[in-house]
Design a protein around this motif. Structure first.
Motif, short mmCIF file in Angstrom:
data_model
loop_
_atom_site.label_atom_id
_atom_site.label_comp_id
_atom_site.label_asym_id
_atom_site.label_seq_id
_atom_site.Cartn_x
_atom_site.Cartn_y
_atom_site.Cartn_z
N GLN A 209 0.83 -1.20 0.00
CA GLN A 209 0.00 0.00 0.00
C GLN A 209 0.87 1.25 0.00
O GLN A 209 0.61 2.21 -0.74
CB GLN A 209 -0.93 0.00 1.23
CG GLN A 209 -1.89 1.18 1.31
CD GLN A 209 -2.97 1.10 0.24
OE1 GLN A 209 -3.28 0.02 -0.25
NE2 GLN A 209 -3.53 2.23 -0.11
N ASP A 210 1.89 1.25 0.84
CA ASP A 210 2.83 2.39 0.87
C ASP A 210 3.52 2.56 -0.49
O ASP A 210 3.71 3.68 -0.97
CB ASP A 210 3.89 2.17 1.96
CG ASP A 210 3.30 2.28 3.35
OD1 ASP A 210 2.19 2.82 3.50
OD2 ASP A 210 3.97 1.82 4.30
N MET A 211 3.91 1.43 -1.07
CA MET A 211 4.56 1.47 -2.39
C MET A 211 3.63 2.07 -3.43
O MET A 211 4.05 2.90 -4.26
CB MET A 211 4.97 0.05 -2.78
CG MET A 211 5.58 -0.08 -4.16
SD MET A 211 6.00 -1.83 -4.50
CE MET A 211 6.36 -1.73 -6.25
N SER A 212 2.38 1.67 -3.41
CA SER A 212 1.40 2.19 -4.36
C SER A 212 1.24 3.69 -4.22
O SER A 212 1.22 4.43 -5.22
CB SER A 212 0.04 1.50 -4.14
OG SER A 212 -0.95 2.11 -4.94
N GLN A 213 1.13 4.16 -2.99
CA GLN A 213 0.97 5.60 -2.75
C GLN A 213 2.19 6.39 -3.22
O GLN A 213 2.05 7.48 -3.79
CB GLN A 213 0.70 5.85 -1.27
CG GLN A 213 -0.65 5.33 -0.81
CD GLN A 213 -0.84 5.42 0.69
OE1 GLN A 213 0.10 5.76 1.43
NE2 GLN A 213 -2.04 5.12 1.17
N PHE A 214 3.38 5.82 -3.00
CA PHE A 214 4.59 6.51 -3.44
C PHE A 214 4.62 6.66 -4.95
O PHE A 214 4.85 7.75 -5.49
CB PHE A 214 5.83 5.73 -2.97
CG PHE A 214 7.12 6.25 -3.56
CD1 PHE A 214 7.72 7.39 -3.06
CD2 PHE A 214 7.71 5.61 -4.65
CE1 PHE A 214 8.90 7.89 -3.62
CE2 PHE A 214 8.89 6.09 -5.20
CZ PHE A 214 9.48 7.24 -4.68
N PHE A 215 4.42 5.54 -5.68
CA PHE A 215 4.50 5.60 -7.13
C PHE A 215 3.36 6.43 -7.74
O PHE A 215 3.54 7.07 -8.78
CB PHE A 215 4.53 4.20 -7.73
CG PHE A 215 5.89 3.57 -7.68
CD1 PHE A 215 6.90 3.99 -8.53
CD2 PHE A 215 6.19 2.58 -6.76
CE1 PHE A 215 8.17 3.43 -8.49
CE2 PHE A 215 7.45 2.01 -6.70
CZ PHE A 215 8.44 2.43 -7.57
N GLU A 216 2.21 6.41 -7.11
CA GLU A 216 1.11 7.26 -7.57
C GLU A 216 1.49 8.73 -7.43
O GLU A 216 1.26 9.55 -8.34
CB GLU A 216 -0.15 6.96 -6.77
CG GLU A 216 -1.36 7.79 -7.17
CD GLU A 216 -1.89 7.43 -8.55
OE1 GLU A 216 -2.52 8.28 -9.19
OE2 GLU A 216 -1.66 6.28 -8.98
N HIS A 217 2.09 9.08 -6.30
CA HIS A 217 2.52 10.46 -6.06
C HIS A 217 3.58 10.88 -7.08
O HIS A 217 3.49 11.97 -7.67
CB HIS A 217 3.09 10.57 -4.64
CG HIS A 217 3.67 11.91 -4.32
ND1 HIS A 217 2.90 13.00 -3.98
CD2 HIS A 217 4.97 12.34 -4.28
CE1 HIS A 217 3.69 14.04 -3.77
NE2 HIS A 217 4.95 13.66 -3.94
N VAL A 218 4.57 10.02 -7.31
CA VAL A 218 5.62 10.34 -8.26
C VAL A 218 5.07 10.49 -9.67
O VAL A 218 5.41 11.43 -10.40
CB VAL A 218 6.72 9.26 -8.23
CG1 VAL A 218 7.71 9.46 -9.37
CG2 VAL A 218 7.46 9.28 -6.90
N SER A 219 4.17 9.58 -10.06
CA SER A 219 3.59 9.63 -11.40
C SER A 219 2.83 10.93 -11.63
O SER A 219 2.99 11.60 -12.66
CB SER A 219 2.64 8.44 -11.60
OG SER A 219 2.01 8.52 -12.86
N GLN A 220 2.01 11.33 -10.66
CA GLN A 220 1.23 12.56 -10.80
C GLN A 220 2.14 13.78 -10.90
O GLN A 220 1.90 14.70 -11.69
CB GLN A 220 0.27 12.71 -9.62
CG GLN A 220 -0.87 11.71 -9.61
CD GLN A 220 -1.77 11.86 -10.84
OE1 GLN A 220 -2.04 12.96 -11.29
NE2 GLN A 220 -2.19 10.73 -11.39
N ASN A 221 3.21 13.79 -10.09
CA ASN A 221 4.13 14.93 -10.12
C ASN A 221 4.90 15.00 -11.43
O ASN A 221 5.16 16.08 -11.95
CB ASN A 221 5.09 14.85 -8.93
CG ASN A 221 4.51 15.45 -7.67
OD1 ASN A 221 4.57 16.64 -7.44
ND2 ASN A 221 3.90 14.60 -6.86
#
Length: 241
Positions: A209-221
C-alpha cells in the motif's frame, strides 16, 4: 573536492560505510567526492549489497591496464559546422555520452543519441550514423531500437532516398518523461492490487500500500511537471522569447 581516482583506502571506507548503512551522500561527503563518483563506483562493482573493496580495486586496475594496452578509439567523423573547434566538440560528445550512460543507457545507445543531439539537422540515417560513429550497422540498429522503445527518437521516411531517418525533435524529453510517468503509474497499480490481495492490514499488504501511494505520487508529479513545461515551451514559441 579531491580529484583523481579512488584509492584503495577510499574503497575500504565505501565498503565499511555501506555495511553500516550510510547513504551515498554521506559517504561522498566524508570522502569529499561527487555523489556521482560513489554511485558509479558501487554500481559497476556489484551494487550496495555485494560491494567489496578488494574486488573493486582489482577490477579498476584491470580496466586501467586494458585501456593502456588498447589503441585509442578513433574520434567520430567530423561533420560539424565551420568555425567549431573539433576537439571541443569531441570532448562535449564524450561528456554527453558519459552522462547518458549514468541514466542507464548502454554506451552505444548513448553515443547514437549524442550524435543526433549534436548534429545541427537533428536527423540522420542509419548509414550516416555508421559513418559518423565508425561502428557496425548491427550496433546502430540495436541502439536505434532501444531509443525508439524509450521514445527518445522518432522515425521519418525520406522519400527521395527511400531510407528511414532518425530524428530528435523538441518534444523528445516531454515524451520520455511521460513514458516514465506511465511506468510509475503501472507500478502504483500493481502495488495497489497486491495490497488488496494480501490485505492492507497485514505487514506485506501495508508495505505494498505504501509502495502504491509513493508511485502514484511520483507519477502525478511527473505528469504535472511535464505539462507545465510544455505550456511554458509553447508560450515561448508563440511569443518568440
Amino acid at each position: 573536492m579531491p580529484g583523481g581516482r579512488l584509492t584503495y583506502q577510499d574503497r575500504q571506507y565505501i565498503a565499511a560505510g555501506l555495511t553500516e548503512g550510510l547513504t551515498y551522500t554521506e559517504i561522498a561527503k566524508h570522502l569529499q567526492r561527487p555523489i556521482s563518483t560513489i554511485t558509479r563506483e558501487v554500481t559497476r562493482n556489484g551494487g550496495a549489497d555485494s560491494y567489496q573493496a578488494d574486488r573493486a580495486h582489482q577490477a579498476t586496475e584491470g580496466r586501467a591496464r586494458r585501456r593502456k594496452q588498447a589503441p585509442a578509439p578513433a574520434p567520430p567523423v567530423a561533420t560539424g559546422a565551420p568555425g567549431r573547434d573539433p576537439q571541443a566538440v569531441h570532448a562535449l560528445e564524450e561528456r554527453f555520452t558519459t552522462v547518458m550512460t549514468t541514466t542507464g543507457l548502454p554506451r552505444m545507445t548513448a553515443r547514437v543519441l549524442t550524435c543526433l543531439y549534436t548534429t545541427d539537422s537533428g536527423s540522420l540515417t542509419a548509414a550516416e550514423l555508421v559513418q559518423r560513429l565508425q561502428v557496425s550497422p548491427a550496433s546502430i540498429s540495436k541502439a536505434i531500437g532501444e531509443l525508439e522503445q524509450h521514445e527518445l527518437i522518432r522515425r521519418e521516411r525520406d522519400p527521395r532516398r527511400r531510407r528511414d531517418r532518425y530524428v530528435i525533435d523538441p518534444d523528445v524529453w516531454y515524451r520520455a518523461w511521460l513514458v516514465s510517468a506511465r511506468q510509475n503509474a503501472t507500478m502504483a497499480d500493481l502495488a495497489r492490487d497486491g495490497a488488496e490481495i494480501l490485505d492492507s492490514t497485514t505487514p506485506a499488504g501495508a508495505r505494498l500500500q505504501d509502495m502504491s501511494q509513493f508511485f502514484e505520487h511520483v507519477s502525478q508529479n511527473l505528469i504535472q511537471a511535464a505539462e507545465q513545461w510544455r505550456q511554458d515551451f509553447m508560450s515561448r514559441r508563440t511569443t518568440g522569447r
